[in-house]
Structure formats: C-alpha cells, structure tokens
Design a protein around this motif. Structure first.
Motif, mmCIF file in Angstrom:
data_model
loop_
_atom_site.group_PDB
_atom_site.id
_atom_site.type_symbol
_atom_site.label_atom_id
_atom_site.label_comp_id
_atom_site.label_asym_id
_atom_site.label_seq_id
_atom_site.Cartn_x
_atom_site.Cartn_y
_atom_site.Cartn_z
ATOM 1 N N MET A 84 -31.386 68.938 -8.728
ATOM 2 C CA MET A 84 -32.682 69.579 -8.559
ATOM 3 C C MET A 84 -33.422 69.737 -9.890
ATOM 4 N N LEU A 85 -32.730 70.282 -10.891
ATOM 5 C CA LEU A 85 -33.401 70.628 -12.147
ATOM 6 C C LEU A 85 -33.640 69.425 -13.055
ATOM 7 N N ASP A 86 -32.683 68.495 -13.100
ATOM 8 C CA ASP A 86 -32.765 67.397 -14.064
ATOM 9 C C ASP A 86 -33.422 66.147 -13.506
ATOM 10 N N GLU A 87 -33.444 66.003 -12.179
ATOM 11 C CA GLU A 87 -33.926 64.746 -11.615
ATOM 12 C C GLU A 87 -35.126 64.919 -10.690
ATOM 13 N N ILE A 88 -35.020 65.826 -9.715
ATOM 14 C CA ILE A 88 -36.119 65.977 -8.759
ATOM 15 C C ILE A 88 -37.293 66.727 -9.373
ATOM 16 N N ALA A 89 -37.034 67.881 -9.997
ATOM 17 C CA ALA A 89 -38.130 68.711 -10.519
ATOM 18 C C ALA A 89 -39.004 67.978 -11.543
ATOM 19 N N PRO A 90 -38.455 67.242 -12.513
ATOM 20 C CA PRO A 90 -39.321 66.578 -13.492
ATOM 21 C C PRO A 90 -40.210 65.494 -12.890
ATOM 22 N N LEU A 91 -39.881 65.024 -11.700
ATOM 23 C CA LEU A 91 -40.633 63.936 -11.076
ATOM 24 C C LEU A 91 -41.504 64.407 -9.920
ATOM 25 N N THR A 92 -41.647 65.728 -9.779
ATOM 26 C CA THR A 92 -42.387 66.301 -8.657
ATOM 27 C C THR A 92 -43.491 67.215 -9.158
ATOM 28 N N PRO A 93 -44.753 66.931 -8.851
ATOM 29 C CA PRO A 93 -45.840 67.821 -9.274
ATOM 30 C C PRO A 93 -45.742 69.167 -8.566
ATOM 31 N N ALA A 94 -46.042 70.231 -9.279
ATOM 32 C CA ALA A 94 -45.962 71.585 -8.727
ATOM 33 C C ALA A 94 -47.354 72.219 -8.701
ATOM 34 N N PRO A 95 -47.589 73.188 -7.825
ATOM 35 C CA PRO A 95 -48.854 73.921 -7.842
ATOM 36 C C PRO A 95 -49.071 74.594 -9.196
ATOM 37 N N SER A 96 -50.295 74.758 -9.567
ATOM 38 C CA SER A 96 -50.626 75.370 -10.851
ATOM 39 C C SER A 96 -49.995 76.754 -10.977
ATOM 40 N N GLY A 97 -49.296 76.976 -12.097
ATOM 41 C CA GLY A 97 -48.678 78.269 -12.368
ATOM 42 C C GLY A 97 -47.374 78.511 -11.642
ATOM 43 N N PHE A 98 -46.879 77.523 -10.911
ATOM 44 C CA PHE A 98 -45.659 77.691 -10.113
ATOM 45 C C PHE A 98 -44.437 77.581 -11.019
ATOM 46 N N ASP A 99 -43.512 78.547 -10.905
ATOM 47 C CA ASP A 99 -42.288 78.556 -11.701
ATOM 48 C C ASP A 99 -41.211 77.774 -10.955
ATOM 49 N N VAL A 100 -41.079 76.484 -11.314
ATOM 50 C CA VAL A 100 -40.171 75.604 -10.584
ATOM 51 C C VAL A 100 -38.714 76.017 -10.787
ATOM 52 N N GLU A 101 -38.337 76.372 -12.009
ATOM 53 C CA GLU A 101 -36.941 76.738 -12.242
ATOM 54 C C GLU A 101 -36.565 77.983 -11.454
ATOM 55 N N ARG A 102 -37.473 78.935 -11.379
ATOM 56 C CA ARG A 102 -37.195 80.137 -10.597
ATOM 57 C C ARG A 102 -37.028 79.780 -9.113
ATOM 58 N N TYR A 103 -37.845 78.850 -8.630
ATOM 59 C CA TYR A 103 -37.737 78.399 -7.243
ATOM 60 C C TYR A 103 -36.383 77.744 -7.002
ATOM 61 N N VAL A 104 -35.944 76.912 -7.941
ATOM 62 C CA VAL A 104 -34.645 76.250 -7.804
ATOM 63 C C VAL A 104 -33.520 77.281 -7.779
ATOM 64 N N ARG A 105 -33.580 78.267 -8.688
ATOM 65 C CA ARG A 105 -32.529 79.293 -8.717
ATOM 66 C C ARG A 105 -32.492 80.059 -7.392
ATOM 67 N N ALA A 106 -33.649 80.330 -6.845
ATOM 68 C CA ALA A 106 -33.698 81.023 -5.553
ATOM 69 C C ALA A 106 -33.112 80.138 -4.445
ATOM 70 N N LEU A 107 -33.403 78.834 -4.492
ATOM 71 C CA LEU A 107 -32.844 77.920 -3.497
ATOM 72 C C LEU A 107 -31.320 77.894 -3.559
ATOM 73 N N LEU A 108 -30.790 77.881 -4.773
ATOM 74 C CA LEU A 108 -29.334 77.860 -4.916
ATOM 75 C C LEU A 108 -28.704 79.096 -4.272
ATOM 76 N N GLN A 109 -29.348 80.242 -4.433
ATOM 77 C CA GLN A 109 -28.848 81.468 -3.793
ATOM 78 C C GLN A 109 -28.965 81.379 -2.270
ATOM 79 N N ARG A 110 -30.049 80.809 -1.811
ATOM 80 C CA ARG A 110 -30.244 80.682 -0.368
ATOM 81 C C ARG A 110 -29.219 79.731 0.244
ATOM 82 N N PHE A 111 -28.947 78.639 -0.430
ATOM 83 C CA PHE A 111 -27.939 77.699 0.060
ATOM 84 C C PHE A 111 -26.552 78.354 0.154
ATOM 85 N N ALA A 112 -26.286 79.299 -0.721
ATOM 86 C CA ALA A 112 -24.959 79.940 -0.769
ATOM 87 C C ALA A 112 -24.794 81.055 0.265
#
Length: 478
Positions: A322-350
């Motif tokens: 997610m962090l090293d491959e998908i996120a750098p190649l995916t445009p995000a909404p302005s001001g969106f904290d992608v790393e925080r979103y990924v960390r939240a996803l990891l918690q949700r998956f668990a």
C-alpha cells in the motif's frame, strides 16, 4: 420485545413514502445506503423510503417480508458492538417473481432515485474496456426478447422506457459499486443498450436522467450463523435478515441529481463535484489490498482477513504494498493524508469481529483486478516504477486460478469467466512462462496492451516460478 439497548428507527423513516428504488438488496446496501438514508430522514423528513429488489435470489425477500422489512444492523470495531433497527426499506422484492411491480416502481413519478449495488459483474460489461458485452447471454436475451429482463442494464432500460412513456419525469441513477467512474460507466452502458433496444430513448436519457458517480467505503462481510446468533443476543429475538459491518463508514457522491435527494449530508455523506480522486484511492488502496490479502490468505489456508493481518510477515507485505507501491502511483484528493488512511485501513483489516472471509473477497477476480490492480500496474510500467509486491499479487491470482492451495486442497472458482479462466490456465499450470503468456492473453482482463510488455512478462514469470519452487509465504516475505 426488543432489548432496550437497541436503537429504533425514527418515525420519519417508518412513515416516509417510497422515493428510492434500489437494485441489489444485499447486505452491502443494507449496511450503507439504507442506514445513511435513515439517519438523513431523522434530520429532515421526506419521501425517501426504499423499495429494494434482489435480481438473483429470493432469500433476502423471504427473510425480510415476515418482519415487515425491518432488520438489524450490527456495527463494531472488534471490541464493542451496537445494534440498530433499520426501517427505511419498505418493500423487499424478488425481481423475476414481481417484474410488473418493479417496473411500475421504476416508472412511478414518485421514484426520484434508482440506486444500485449489484457487484462489478452485475453490469454485463467488459471491465477491461468499460464496454457493454453484447455477447453476454443475459444482455443478448434482453436485447432480443420481450421476456422479463435478466440483466441489470435490461431492467434499467426497460424501466426508463416505461418512465418516458408515462411522462413520469426525470430520475437519478446512482451506482454504488466498485467501478472506475461508476456513474459515467453506467451511463455509457445504459446508452449502449438503449442504442440497440430503443434508439429513440437516447435524447430523453440525455435530457432527463442523471448518473452521478459515488464511492462507498465500508467493510461488510457476508452473514454467518455466528453473526445471526450475536444479533439475536443483542436484539432479544431472532432476525434472519440481520447484517454486520465495521464501525467505519464513508459515502462520497457527486451532487448531480435530477429531482432532489435525501439530506444525506446530515448523516455525514460527502457531496462533491468530482468523486474520482476518492474513488481511485479507495479502489486501489482498500479494494486492491483486500484482493491481495484474499489470494494470499486463500493460498495459505487462512480463512479470514484478520488471520492474514495477524501474521507479521503477511501484514508487512500488505503495508508495503500500500505505502510503497500503490500510494505513490495514485492521485489523492487535495489535502488528503494518504499515510493516515493506510494506517487506518491496516487497523480495519485486523478487526477480528468482522469475520470477513478471504474466499468471499477472492470471487470475481476477472471483474475486480482490471480496476483494483491494473491501473496501478500500467502507471508503474509507464514510469518504470518497481512494484514487486503488486507483481506478486497478480502471481497469487494466477496460482489461485489453478485450483489448489499450498496444501493441495481444491479451491472453488466463483467468477463469471470461470470456464474460460480454467480452460486457459489449467493446461499450462506447471509451466510458469506458458502460464503467464496464457493469462496475459486474456484481453477480457488484461486488455490488449499488457501482453506486449516484455518486462512485465519476465517479472510475472519469475514471481510465479518462485512461488512454485519456494512457496507463497517465502515470496511474500521478501
């Protein structure tokens, strides 16, 4: 008597007139659009109750009707769980048995929104191209006979034809499924079908029908006997239509409606001008990671998403994907904290409370991979950006298609292209190069371009060969 701790539906939801027809009355809709519409009605009354129709099976109708279409939504974060009775669904139909009633609802002036959650495969299209699949048996039958529609697009167009004939006014068709630019894609499919079936309908569609895109983010596992037992414990009585979901919920919609909408913003729904950045981020990060988790879990005998995430090696694979491959190649909404979103996803998956089966997510890969993985893969190839974990994920899918997990157990293949996939893959299962060549030749999945990419061919072949020699776990631990 329902337990006192259970939230009841507001009077505005129970008393509302039907203004929304929903196609695909499964757990996903009942845990998302239906509850958010109830919350919107609690804030602002209106004619926004839902008539829901299942297109494929009668089980939901048969569970809901005996309890006046009321059902329980269980929401939890893995520790606490809340129960809410949802009362916005006023009708539960099974379309093939009640075709005239559903078509009448679609054509009624009181119907202002037709929403859909029919899964990616429910649109009868080629996900690699976004075009209507005119060879699809259901599409072909709906175009050549006047029988009860079989396809989602057939139901929509038949309803729009009746609506125009009845002078019932405009309508909004709101897609809530995981397709890129889902509103625009659905509009294109409807127009393609109408061009074949009733070309004179096209000007009316262009003038009277809106197709806003939307993005829905909430994990909703399939119902299990254990979940129904938990619901009965919280509710104090048996509810065969109960659904469960995580606590997190997000719905983003383009604010482009033909004749009004519920006050969804009062329920936290985001109304925006362009949903694409939100949609791409969710499709690639949440859904893309989910598919990688699913194929890894199935191949390694791990039945639930949380089982995969409990393994530090596999969790690390998902995090770096997610962090090293998908996120750098995916445009995000302005001001969106992608790393925080990924960390939240990891918690949700668990979240162990969800009991989300890897095999459930693994179904329909031919429809999911073109929108979850391949846009990232194409961008990586364009930039010469290394994505070894994404390559490994594609290799996992190819291994999954062969039909055996790492322990040799037989795996089912639930996919609209199942016969073709097995026909192409199984004969070359023991030859990594031939397997990759055959798979990349599936234009329905990979399009015409990727099979010409020599670097991709080599990388994918190496990943498949490594999994065959060293095992899936060893490759994912690199």
């Amino acid at each position: 008597m329902v337990a006192a701790t259970v939230s009841r539906p507001p009077a505005n939801a129970l008393d509302a007139e039907v203004g929304i027809v929903h196609l695909g009355l499964g757990a996903f809709h009942r845990a998302n659009q239906a509850i958010l519409t109830q919350q919107a009605l609690a804030a602002a009354p209106g004619p926004w109750a839902i008539s829901g129709a299942s297109l494929r099976g009668a089980a939901v109708r048969d569970a809901m009707r005996p309890q006046d279409c009321l059902y329980t939504l269980m929401e939890g974060d893995g520790t606490d769980e809340q129960a809410t009775i949802v009362g916005t669904v006023h009708e539960a139909l099974f379309a093939p048995d009640e075709a005239e009633l559903l078509l009448a609802r679609l054509a009624a002036p009181s119907t202002r929104i037709v929403s859909l959650t029919v899964t990616e495969k429910g649109y009868g299209h080629n996900p690699a191209t976004g075009e209507l699949d005119l060879a699809n048996p259901e599409i072909r039958e709906d175009l050549t006979t006047a029988n009860t529609p079989r396809s989602t697009i057939g139901w929509l167009v038949r309803g729009l034809i009746r609506r125009r004939a009845a002078h019932a006014g405009g309508v909004t068709v709101l897609c809530c499924d995981n397709m890129q630019s889902n509103g625009r894609t659905l509009r294109h499919l409807v127009r393609q079908f109408a061009e074949e079936a009733s070309p004179d309908l096209l000007p009316w569609i262009d003038d009277a029908v809106r197709f806003p895109s939307s993005m829905v983010d909430r994990i909703v596992p399939a119902a299990t006997p254990a979940m129904l037992d938990r619901a009965a414990g919280l509710l104090g009585l048996r509810d065969e239509a109960a659904v469960s979901a995580e606590s997190f919920m997000q719905w983003v919609i383009e604010d482009d409606f033909a004749v009004g909408r519920p006050r969804w913003e009062a329920a936290g729904v985001e109304l925006v001008r362009d949903v694409r950045p939100y949609q791409e981020l969710k499709l690639r990060l949440l859904n893309g990671a989910h598919s990688a988790i699913a194929y890894g879990g199935v191949m390694l005998g791990k039945p639930f998403v949380a089982d995969v995430m409990a393994d530090p090696v596999l969790a690390r694979f998902v995090e770096r994907l997610m962090l090293d491959e998908i996120a750098p190649l995916t445009p995000a909404p302005s001001g969106f904290d992608v790393e925080r979103y990924v960390r939240a996803l990891l918690q949700r998956f668990a979240n162990r409370g969800l009991q989300h089966r890897t095999l459930q997510i693994a179904m329909d890969g031919s429809q999911k991979i073109p929108v979850r993985w391949l846009p990232v893969l194409r961008e990586a190839r364009r930039r010469d950006f290394p994505v070894p974990r994404l390559i490994a994920a594609v290799a996992l899918w190819l291994r999954f298609l062969v039909g055996r997990d790492e322990a040799g157990r037989e795996l089912p293949l639930d996919d609209p292209l199942a016969a073709r996939l097995r026909e192409v893959v199984v004969p070359v299962a023991n030859d990594p190069g031939a397997l990759v060549r055959a798979a990349l030749g599936l234009e329905e999945v990979f399009g015409p371009d990727l099979r010409q990419d020599a670097v991709l061919f080599r990388q994918l072949g190496d990943a498949v060969a490594s999994m065959a020699q060293d095992g899936v776990y060893a490759v994912l631990s690199n």
